[in-house]
Motif scaffolding. Structure first.
Motif, PDB file in Angstrom:
ATOM      1  N   ALA A  72     143.738  36.116 115.970  1.00 34.94           N
ATOM      2  CA  ALA A  72     144.708  37.208 116.073  1.00 34.94           C
ATOM      3  C   ALA A  72     145.948  36.897 115.236  1.00 34.94           C
ATOM      4  O   ALA A  72     146.465  37.767 114.515  1.00 34.94           O
ATOM      5  CB  ALA A  72     145.094  37.449 117.534  1.00 34.94           C
ATOM      6  N   GLU A  73     146.430  35.660 115.323  1.00 32.69           N
ATOM      7  CA  GLU A  73     147.609  35.262 114.544  1.00 32.69           C
ATOM      8  C   GLU A  73     147.308  35.309 113.053  1.00 32.69           C
ATOM      9  O   GLU A  73     148.125  35.766 112.256  1.00 32.69           O
ATOM     10  CB  GLU A  73     148.044  33.849 114.953  1.00 32.69           C
ATOM     11  N   SER A  74     146.107  34.868 112.671  1.00 33.57           N
ATOM     12  CA  SER A  74     145.700  34.892 111.267  1.00 33.57           C
ATOM     13  C   SER A  74     145.656  36.326 110.748  1.00 33.57           C
ATOM     14  O   SER A  74     146.139  36.613 109.652  1.00 33.57           O
ATOM     15  CB  SER A  74     144.332  34.235 111.120  1.00 33.57           C
ATOM     16  N   LYS A  75     145.081  37.225 111.545  1.00 36.73           N
ATOM     17  CA  LYS A  75     144.995  38.638 111.131  1.00 36.73           C
ATOM     18  C   LYS A  75     146.384  39.258 111.055  1.00 36.73           C
ATOM     19  O   LYS A  75     146.670  40.050 110.161  1.00 36.73           O
ATOM     20  CB  LYS A  75     144.096  39.415 112.084  1.00 36.73           C
ATOM     21  N   TYR A  76     147.248  38.907 111.995  1.00 35.10           N
ATOM     22  CA  TYR A  76     148.612  39.422 111.973  1.00 35.10           C
ATOM     23  C   TYR A  76     149.324  38.982 110.701  1.00 35.10           C
ATOM     24  O   TYR A  76     149.950  39.781 110.009  1.00 35.10           O
ATOM     25  CB  TYR A  76     149.375  38.941 113.211  1.00 35.10           C
ATOM     26  N   LEU A  77     149.216  37.671 110.398  1.00 33.74           N
ATOM     27  CA  LEU A  77     149.889  37.155 109.208  1.00 33.74           C
ATOM     28  C   LEU A  77     149.280  37.727 107.930  1.00 33.74           C
ATOM     29  O   LEU A  77     150.000  38.003 106.964  1.00 33.74           O
ATOM     30  CB  LEU A  77     149.831  35.625 109.189  1.00 33.74           C
ATOM     31  N   SER A  78     147.985  37.927 107.933  1.00 33.04           N
ATOM     32  CA  SER A  78     147.326  38.538 106.773  1.00 33.04           C
ATOM     33  C   SER A  78     147.827  39.971 106.580  1.00 33.04           C
ATOM     34  O   SER A  78     148.127  40.383 105.462  1.00 33.04           O
ATOM     35  CB  SER A  78     145.810  38.531 106.970  1.00 33.04           C
ATOM     36  N   GLY A  79     147.931  40.713 107.661  1.00 32.67           N
ATOM     37  CA  GLY A  79     148.452  42.081 107.587  1.00 32.67           C
ATOM     38  C   GLY A  79     149.894  42.104 107.120  1.00 32.67           C
ATOM     39  O   GLY A  79     150.297  42.969 106.337  1.00 32.67           O
ATOM     40  N   LEU A  80     150.667  41.135 107.597  1.00 32.34           N
ATOM     41  CA  LEU A  80     152.058  41.026 107.163  1.00 32.34           C
ATOM     42  C   LEU A  80     152.120  40.749 105.657  1.00 32.34           C
ATOM     43  O   LEU A  80     152.946  41.335 104.944  1.00 32.34           O
ATOM     44  CB  LEU A  80     152.748  39.904 107.945  1.00 32.34           C
ATOM     45  N   GLY A  81     151.234  39.888 105.180  1.00 29.27           N
ATOM     46  CA  GLY A  81     151.188  39.593 103.747  1.00 29.27           C
ATOM     47  C   GLY A  81     150.799  40.812 102.929  1.00 29.27           C
ATOM     48  O   GLY A  81     151.394  41.086 101.876  1.00 29.27           O
ATOM     49  N   VAL A  82     149.819  41.569 103.399  1.00 26.97           N
ATOM     50  CA  VAL A  82     149.397  42.789 102.693  1.00 26.97           C
ATOM     51  C   VAL A  82     150.537  43.802 102.690  1.00 26.97           C
ATOM     52  O   VAL A  82     150.815  44.441 101.665  1.00 26.97           O
ATOM     53  CB  VAL A  82     148.122  43.380 103.342  1.00 26.97           C
ATOM     54  N   ALA A  83     151.234  43.947 103.815  1.00 27.33           N
ATOM     55  CA  ALA A  83     152.352  44.884 103.888  1.00 27.33           C
ATOM     56  C   ALA A  83     153.454  44.488 102.907  1.00 27.33           C
ATOM     57  O   ALA A  83     154.026  45.347 102.212  1.00 27.33           O
ATOM     58  CB  ALA A  83     152.907  44.939 105.309  1.00 27.33           C
ATOM     59  N   ARG A  84     153.746  43.193 102.827  1.00 31.52           N
ATOM     60  CA  ARG A  84     154.773  42.734 101.892  1.00 31.52           C
ATOM     61  C   ARG A  84     154.325  42.936 100.441  1.00 31.52           C
ATOM     62  O   ARG A  84     155.127  43.294  99.579  1.00 31.52           O
ATOM     63  CB  ARG A  84     155.087  41.257 102.140  1.00 31.52           C
ATOM     64  N   GLN A  85     153.048  42.696 100.195  1.00 33.37           N
ATOM     65  CA  GLN A  85     152.516  42.906  98.848  1.00 33.37           C
ATOM     66  C   GLN A  85     152.645  44.383  98.458  1.00 33.37           C
ATOM     67  O   GLN A  85     153.090  44.703  97.353  1.00 33.37           O
ATOM     68  CB  GLN A  85     151.050  42.478  98.786  1.00 33.37           C
ATOM     69  N   ARG A  86     152.275  45.256  99.353  1.00 30.92           N
ATOM     70  CA  ARG A  86     152.368  46.698  99.055  1.00 30.92           C
ATOM     71  C   ARG A  86     153.820  47.127  98.877  1.00 30.92           C
ATOM     72  O   ARG A  86     154.129  47.946  98.013  1.00 30.92           O
ATOM     73  CB  ARG A  86     151.692  47.501 100.162  1.00 30.92           C
ATOM     74  N   GLN A  87     154.702  46.565  99.683  1.00 30.13           N
ATOM     75  CA  GLN A  87     156.120  46.888  99.532  1.00 30.13           C
ATOM     76  C   GLN A  87     156.629  46.421  98.173  1.00 30.13           C
ATOM     77  O   GLN A  87     157.395  47.120  97.509  1.00 30.13           O
ATOM     78  CB  GLN A  87     156.942  46.255 100.661  1.00 30.13           C
ATOM     79  N   ALA A  88     156.188  45.241  97.741  1.00 26.15           N
ATOM     80  CA  ALA A  88     156.594  44.728  96.424  1.00 26.15           C
ATOM     81  C   ALA A  88     156.055  45.622  95.317  1.00 26.15           C
ATOM     82  O   ALA A  88     156.757  45.889  94.330  1.00 26.15           O
ATOM     83  CB  ALA A  88     156.101  43.294  96.242  1.00 26.15           C
ATOM     84  N   ILE A  89     154.830  46.107  95.477  1.00 23.69           N
ATOM     85  CA  ILE A  89     154.267  47.019  94.476  1.00 23.69           C
ATOM     86  C   ILE A  89     155.076  48.308  94.419  1.00 23.69           C
ATOM     87  O   ILE A  89     155.426  48.797  93.336  1.00 23.69           O
ATOM     88  CB  ILE A  89     152.777  47.303  94.782  1.00 23.69           C
ATOM     89  N   VAL A  90     155.386  48.855  95.575  1.00 19.81           N
ATOM     90  CA  VAL A  90     156.178  50.097  95.626  1.00 19.81           C
ATOM     91  C   VAL A  90     157.553  49.878  95.002  1.00 19.81           C
ATOM     92  O   VAL A  90     158.032  50.706  94.213  1.00 19.81           O
ATOM     93  CB  VAL A  90     156.291  50.610  97.087  1.00 19.81           C
ATOM     94  N   ASP A  91     158.179  48.749  95.339  1.00 15.65           N
ATOM     95  CA  ASP A  91     159.495  48.449  94.753  1.00 15.65           C
ATOM     96  C   ASP A  91     159.391  48.305  93.240  1.00 15.65           C
ATOM     97  O   ASP A  91     160.244  48.800  92.498  1.00 15.65           O
ATOM     98  CB  ASP A  91     160.070  47.160  95.367  1.00 15.65           C
ATOM     99  N   GLY A  92     158.347  47.630  92.785  1.00 21.80           N
ATOM    100  CA  GLY A  92     158.150  47.462  91.349  1.00 21.80           C
ATOM    101  C   GLY A  92     157.910  48.794  90.648  1.00 21.80           C
ATOM    102  O   GLY A  92     158.456  49.046  89.560  1.00 21.80           O
ATOM    103  N   LEU A  93     157.093  49.633  91.281  1.00 24.67           N
ATOM    104  CA  LEU A  93     156.838  50.959  90.682  1.00 24.67           C
ATOM    105  C   LEU A  93     158.113  51.796  90.645  1.00 24.67           C
ATOM    106  O   LEU A  93     158.397  52.483  89.652  1.00 24.67           O
ATOM    107  CB  LEU A  93     155.736  51.689  91.464  1.00 24.67           C
ATOM    108  N   ARG A  94     158.888  51.732  91.715  1.00 23.68           N
ATOM    109  CA  ARG A  94     160.148  52.480  91.747  1.00 23.68           C
ATOM    110  C   ARG A  94     161.073  51.994  90.628  1.00 23.68           C
ATOM    111  O   ARG A  94     161.660  52.810  89.891  1.00 23.68           O
ATOM    112  CB  ARG A  94     160.831  52.322  93.110  1.00 23.68           C
ATOM    113  N   ASP A  95     161.198  50.682  90.477  1.00 16.40           N
ATOM    114  CA  ASP A  95     162.046  50.135  89.416  1.00 16.40           C
ATOM    115  C   ASP A  95     161.528  50.530  88.040  1.00 16.40           C
ATOM    116  O   ASP A  95     162.309  50.843  87.130  1.00 16.40           O
ATOM    117  CB  ASP A  95     162.126  48.608  89.529  1.00 16.40           C
TER     118      ASP A  95
END
Length: 164
Positions: A72-95
């Motif tokens: 459960a902790e591994s899946k949570y951290l993996s999801g957190l990593g994917v969310a951060r990755q997607r946020q970075a992509i969105v921020d990069g696209l916006r910039d």
């Protein structure tokens, strides 16, 4: 009066013939029959086996719980990593959109996104071609086809957002 039995008569009775009355005695060693010993040992062994089985089951339960908590902790951290990755992509696209719009007057956000999509398409094709053990992927690859892919992605996103 405490009696200790000896063969066919009691010790107390045998001593009373000499004028002794045995009131209390300390028993140091009891030697029960072999069948009684075996039965008592089996009872003790069975009780220990029950305790051991309960302890083993409890240990397995704890292992399962800890394994599930770890997953459960591994899946949570993996999801957190994917969310951060997607946020970075969105921020990069916006910039990218903002930077491109400032540097090239008259362009819209859609124009920039189409260009980014085409760039990502070609990057993907390059990686597929560069991998020595990649499977063949046949995708329409003309400039008009890229526009079609962009339109399909855009339409899919619009349909998804309208359903929500």
């Amino acid at each position: 009066m405490f009696l200790i039995r000896c063969n066919a008569f009691t010790f107390a009775q045998s001593m009373s013939a000499y004028g002794y009355k045995i009131v209390q005695t300390l028993i140091v060693d009891i030697e029960p029959d072999e069948h009684v010993k075996r039965a008592m040992n089996e009872i003790n062994a069975a009780a220990r086996m029950r305790v051991a089985a309960n302890e083993k089951a409890e240990a397995e339960k704890i292992l399962h719980i800890k394994r599930a908590e770890g997953e459960a902790e591994s899946k949570y951290l993996s999801g957190l990593g994917v969310a951060r990755q997607r946020q970075a992509i969105v921020d990069g696209l916006r910039d990218t959109v903002l930077g491109f719009s400032v540097n090239v007057p008259g362009t819209t956000a859609k124009d920039v996104m189409d260009m980014v999509l085409v760039t990502q398409y070609f990057d993907t094709m390059k990686e597929i071609g560069a991998a020595s053990k990649s499977s063949a992927v046949f995708i329409p690859h003309g400039p008009g086809a890229v526009r079609d892919v962009a339109t399909q992605i855009h339409d899919g996103l619009l349909q998804a957002s309208s359903q929500h």
